[in-house]
Enzyme design. Structure first.
Site, PDB file in Angstrom:
ATOM      1  N   ASP A 181       0.776 -10.308 -27.282  1.00 33.27           N
ATOM      2  CA  ASP A 181       1.463  -9.010 -27.207  1.00 33.27           C
ATOM      3  C   ASP A 181       0.748  -8.001 -28.098  1.00 33.27           C
ATOM      4  O   ASP A 181       0.530  -6.862 -27.704  1.00 33.27           O
ATOM      5  CB  ASP A 181       2.913  -9.146 -27.709  1.00 33.27           C
ATOM      6  N   HIS A 185       8.009   0.678 -18.213  1.00 31.84           N
ATOM      7  CA  HIS A 185       7.892  -0.492 -19.091  1.00 31.84           C
ATOM      8  C   HIS A 185       7.485  -1.766 -18.334  1.00 31.84           C
ATOM      9  O   HIS A 185       6.608  -2.513 -18.752  1.00 31.84           O
ATOM     10  CB  HIS A 185       9.233  -0.708 -19.785  1.00 31.84           C
ATOM     11  N   ASP A 218      12.500  -1.998 -24.172  1.00 27.87           N
ATOM     12  CA  ASP A 218      12.535  -3.027 -25.216  1.00 27.87           C
ATOM     13  C   ASP A 218      13.547  -2.666 -26.300  1.00 27.87           C
ATOM     14  O   ASP A 218      14.201  -3.540 -26.863  1.00 27.87           O
ATOM     15  CB  ASP A 218      11.155  -3.187 -25.876  1.00 27.87           C
ATOM     16  N   TRP A 236       1.081  -2.422 -39.627  1.00 21.97           N
ATOM     17  CA  TRP A 236       0.898  -2.033 -38.221  1.00 21.97           C
ATOM     18  C   TRP A 236       1.825  -0.896 -37.852  1.00 21.97           C
ATOM     19  O   TRP A 236       1.473  -0.045 -37.076  1.00 21.97           O
ATOM     20  CB  TRP A 236       1.155  -3.218 -37.303  1.00 21.97           C
ATOM     21  N   HIS A 281       2.530 -16.092 -28.034  1.00 22.38           N
ATOM     22  CA  HIS A 281       3.046 -14.936 -27.295  1.00 22.38           C
ATOM     23  C   HIS A 281       2.805 -13.640 -28.096  1.00 22.38           C
ATOM     24  O   HIS A 281       2.318 -12.646 -27.563  1.00 22.38           O
ATOM     25  CB  HIS A 281       4.546 -15.120 -27.010  1.00 22.38           C
ATOM     26  N   HIS A 299       4.143 -12.958 -20.086  1.00 25.48           N
ATOM     27  CA  HIS A 299       5.401 -12.493 -19.489  1.00 25.48           C
ATOM     28  C   HIS A 299       5.566 -13.041 -18.077  1.00 25.48           C
ATOM     29  O   HIS A 299       6.558 -12.774 -17.413  1.00 25.48           O
ATOM     30  CB  HIS A 299       5.475 -10.961 -19.466  1.00 25.48           C
ATOM     31  N   HIS A 330       2.536   4.903 -36.496  1.00 26.60           N
ATOM     32  CA  HIS A 330       3.058   6.203 -36.909  1.00 26.60           C
ATOM     33  C   HIS A 330       1.945   7.243 -36.949  1.00 26.60           C
ATOM     34  O   HIS A 330       2.045   8.326 -36.400  1.00 26.60           O
ATOM     35  CB  HIS A 330       3.696   6.075 -38.289  1.00 26.60           C
ATOM     36  N   ASP A 383       4.709  -4.872 -18.820  1.00 25.33           N
ATOM     37  CA  ASP A 383       5.062  -6.272 -19.084  1.00 25.33           C
ATOM     38  C   ASP A 383       4.448  -7.226 -18.063  1.00 25.33           C
ATOM     39  O   ASP A 383       3.993  -8.317 -18.407  1.00 25.33           O
ATOM     40  CB  ASP A 383       6.591  -6.455 -19.053  1.00 25.33           C
ATOM     41  N   HIS A 412      12.455  -8.537 -17.980  1.00 29.61           N
ATOM     42  CA  HIS A 412      11.152  -8.277 -18.605  1.00 29.61           C
ATOM     43  C   HIS A 412      10.093  -9.305 -18.265  1.00 29.61           C
ATOM     44  O   HIS A 412       8.960  -9.186 -18.733  1.00 29.61           O
ATOM     45  CB  HIS A 412      11.296  -8.191 -20.132  1.00 29.61           C
ATOM     46  N   ARG A 462      17.144  -3.590 -24.915  1.00 34.57           N
ATOM     47  CA  ARG A 462      17.463  -4.924 -24.391  1.00 34.57           C
ATOM     48  C   ARG A 462      18.279  -5.771 -25.362  1.00 34.57           C
ATOM     49  O   ARG A 462      18.993  -6.685 -24.945  1.00 34.57           O
ATOM     50  CB  ARG A 462      16.200  -5.680 -23.971  1.00 34.57           C
TER      51      ARG A 462
END
Ligand code: NAG
Ligand code: ZN
Length: 335
Positions: free
Chosen positions: A192, A155, A84, A22, A188, A165, A27, A159, A99, A87
């Site tokens: 995400d 951000h 992120d 991933w 979760h 979240h 990239h 979220d 968040h 944090r």
């Protein structure tokens, strides 16, 4: 809350370490952005913020470009994961609780978000959005402080659209084991990134920009077009709101006038609460009707989740643009 955070960070680290494929995907898709961190979470945030960038009004766009500068290719997409990234650093550990909001409801039977119940400490995503919205236009702050405020807004508006979240149950789904196409994960993380990545690979050429462009098209001329005006009003269809005429404009107006009084406490706004409630409602309808250990990336669960993910990313991206447009240009500039 600390447990929640630790588990989230742990899960994120596992993901980053565990899915090199991933990373390569991320990239390739944003190859022009040299700074790009190859995390799967970055992928989600890039998509939503890329959508927002397409709808900025002139002054908002100009602020975004000059504030973010070449370090972030003058774009919200590349800047969206900064919050992120920091944090987990000691210097920013105070921001980790911003968040999410840990809604103490009982999905799937009963869903709700309450400011007083769930953000009583004043340290959650609802207050953070209010705080950084005030700060991003505060000319007495330094350029660095205002850039930081912009990156937080960039951000957190993403979220707050992720159902897990805005949910305390099972540590926002981190404690519910799941699979994604056979690989072990948790609920979760599946929300995400797991389901999203599978969908982008299968239906959008595997690239974040192609997927984001598809969402922009759905907003401009596709299935989301008829919904966009309702996205900008902050009236809840599921829970009572404090004001019947709430909107992004009224929220920003009251915030900016309140902030002229330097001693005023940060009061959460109407719109972020409604956004959180909308996302949280999916915990009852779509997220928590889940059998622990099942594969989220297949069958009915997956096919019901994908439209929710598309909707939430497109909607929050559009709202981010509207939010910045009202702040800098005085109107949403969208219709
Ligand atoms: C508002 O943002 C500043 C700067 O990041 C931070 O120091 C402060 O703790 C925040 N306040 C609240 C109530 O979130
Ligand atoms: Zn986050």
């Amino acid at each position: 809350m600390n447990t929640h955070l630790m588990l989230v960070l742990w899960a994120v680290n596992l993901l980053i370490g565990g899915v090199a494929a991933w990373g390569a995907l991320g990239h390739e898709t944003v190859g022009y952005v040299q700074w790009y961190q190859f995390t799967v979470l970055a992928f989600t945030h890039f998509v939503f913020s890329y959508v927002a960038q397409q709808f900025l009004a002139p002054k908002a766009l100009s602020f975004v470009q000059s504030s973010l500068g070449s370090q972030y290719s003058e774009s919200l997409g590349p800047a969206a994961t900064w919050a992120d990234d920091v944090r987990s650093e000691a210097a920013y550990s105070w921001s980790a609780g911003f968040h999410f909001v840990d809604a103490e409801d009982s999905p799937p039977s009963s869903c709700s978000v309450s400011e007083s119940r769930d953000c009583g400490s004043g340290q959650c995503i609802l207050t953070a959005i209010a705080n950084y919205t005030t700060r991003v236009v505060k000319t007495s702050l330094s350029a660095t402080q205002r850039q930081e405020a912009l990156k937080f807004i960039d951000h957190f508006l993403g979220d707050i659209g992720q159902p897990l979240h805005v949910e305390a149950e099972e540590v926002g789904g981190n404690d519910i084991s799941a699979k994604c196409s056979g690989s072990s994960t948790n609920l979760h993380a599946a929300w995400d990134t797991g389901m999203l990545t599978k969908n982008v690979d299968a239906n959008h050429g595997g690239t974040a920009t192609a997927y984001a462009s598809y969402l922009v098209g759905q907003i401009q001329t596709g299935s989301f077009k008829s919904l966009t005006s309702s996205w900008l009003s902050c009236t809840s269809t599921t829970e009572p709101t404090k004001r019947s005429d709430a909107s992004i404009e009224s929220d920003i107006r009251s915030l900016v006038s309140a902030s002229e009084d330097a001693s005023a406490a940060i009061t959460p706004l109407e719109c972020p609460l409604v956004w959180a409630q909308e996302a949280n409602a999916f915990d009852c309808s779509t997220v928590f009707p889940f059998t622990s250990g099942a594969d989220a990336c297949t069958g009915t669960y997956y096919s019901k989740a994908i439209p929710v993910i598309d909707l939430q990313l497109a909607k929050q991206g559009y709202r981010l643009a509207a939010w910045l447009n009202v702040l800098f240009d005085g109107a949403t500039n969208l219709s």
